[in-house]
Write an enzyme that holds these catalytic residues in place. Structure first.
Site, PDB file in Angstrom:
ATOM      1  N   ASP A   1      22.564 -16.127 -28.992  1.00  9.92           N
ATOM      2  CA  ASP A   1      22.451 -15.415 -27.708  1.00  9.92           C
ATOM      3  C   ASP A   1      23.532 -14.340 -27.600  1.00  9.92           C
ATOM      4  OD1 ASP A   1      20.295 -16.835 -26.664  1.00  9.92           O
ATOM      5  OD2 ASP A   1      21.553 -18.246 -25.542  1.00  9.92           O
TER       6      ASP A   1
ATOM      7  N   HIS B   1      25.365 -15.783 -20.961  1.00 12.56           N
ATOM      8  CA  HIS B   1      24.920 -14.384 -20.885  1.00 12.56           C
ATOM      9  C   HIS B   1      25.806 -13.534 -19.974  1.00 12.56           C
ATOM     10  CE1 HIS B   1      21.428 -15.377 -23.205  1.00 12.56           C
ATOM     11  NE2 HIS B   1      21.029 -16.271 -22.322  1.00 12.56           N
TER      12      HIS B   1
END
Ligand SMILES: [Zn+2]
Length: 321
Positions: A245, A268
């Site tokens: 990610d 994130h």
């Protein structure tokens, strides 16, 4: 090594389920000219609007990375962005008829397989790189145990630590690896996203996770551990997925990075915060176009696979077999 930008040789189309909407979504990834970067196009909306995927376009980081605006957005782009990193792709147009990317198997490996089918086109423009000269750090103000840092380093490295106190099956994992395209393809691309069983009811109540299944995520129960019958693809699959990610989120900078990334319980939100800080802290980094003389210094971040045949198939095979 040759420091020229790359794109796909031909368009590639595929479809798959969106993990939150549950809809079947169609995507076409098209080649793009040098200096285009990554552009998404919502083909289902009037006038088919474009969204440039860059650091500033990220406006929501809950559960996934979402770009654009509330009215015109695409979410869950990070696994595709990570695959672009792994294949050394700098430019592409992603035409999509929904507001989320298909989840496929929950990893980046299926994208690599698709890219391998169409191949890579080397363009005539050179690529810029970011060199970290001084430490840059970002912290979650509400929870200072969550932070990210990038340090100067002669080798590109990434260190990631996760600590899931809520689920012993995930627990504390840490990994430190070369932050290169080949290392990504071999060691990280197959790692699947994961979800706590106990969180799913909450997601359902918000109308989310309609397309989620053990075909596209690792399901972890606090009491019973990993629920997928086949188990994990790697004992460190959880931390490897978080690293995947991170690599995808940072590839929205559009430049390889020479430095050592350190992430502690990040996500994130912090990935994007660090990327923004790398752009903003002009006294801590240099953006340059490496000359031919500097080949040795930048070889690690400017070497990309021409095809998956250069990748250890045993590792990739975990994902596609
Ligand atoms: Zn993910």
């Amino acid at each position: 090594m040759s420091n020229f930008q790359r794109t796909l040789k031909r368009s590639v189309s595929f479809s798959g389920v969106g993990v939150h909407s549950g809809s079947v979504i169609s995507v076409e990834i098209r080649p793009a000219s040098a200096n285009t970067g990554f552009i998404f196009q919502r083909t289902d909306l009037p006038n088919k609007p474009y969204i440039k995927a860059d650091i500033d376009s990220v406006f929501d980081t809950t559960l996934a990375t979402r770009i654009g605006s509330p009215a015109v957005s695409v979410s869950t782009i990070e696994h595709l962005m990570a695959a672009f990193f792994g294949f050394g792709i700098d430019n592409a147009i992603v035409a999509i008829n929904n507001s989320e990317m298909p989840i496929l198997d929950g990893s980046s490996a299926p994208f690599l397989t698709l890219f391998d089918e169409v191949g890579v086109e080397v363009l005539k423009e050179p690529r810029k790189v970011v060199v970290i000269d001084k430490v840059i750090e970002v912290v979650d103000e509400k929870n200072p145990t969550r932070f990210m840092r990038i340090e100067p380093s002669k080798k590109p490295l990434i260190t990631y630590v996760i600590d899931f106190e809520r689920a012993a099956a995930i627990g504390r994992q840490n990994i430190s690896m070369h932050y290169t395209a080949k290392s990504f393809c071999e060691e990280f691309s197959f790692a699947r996203t994961f979800c706590l069983k106990e969180d799913i009811e909450l997601m359902y109540s918000k109308g989310l996770a309609k397309g989620g299944s053990m075909e596209n995520a690792i399901l972890v129960s606090k009491t019973e551990g990993v629920m997928n019958r086949q188990g994990l693809r790697h004992e460190q699959e959880f931390v490897k997925h978080k690293t995947l990610d991170c690599i995808g989120d940072l590839h929205m900078l559009g430049m390889p990075i020479l430095g050592h990334i350190i992430a502690h319980k990040a996500g994130h939100d912090l990935h994007n915060k660090l990327a923004r800080a790398i752009l903003a802290e002009v006294s801590c980094r240099s953006i340059i176009v490496p000359s031919a003389k500097e080949e040795a210094r930048f070889k690690a971040i400017l070497s990309f696979p021409k095809s998956l045949s250069e990748i250890d198939r045993n590792l990739i095979g975990l994902a596609v077999g």
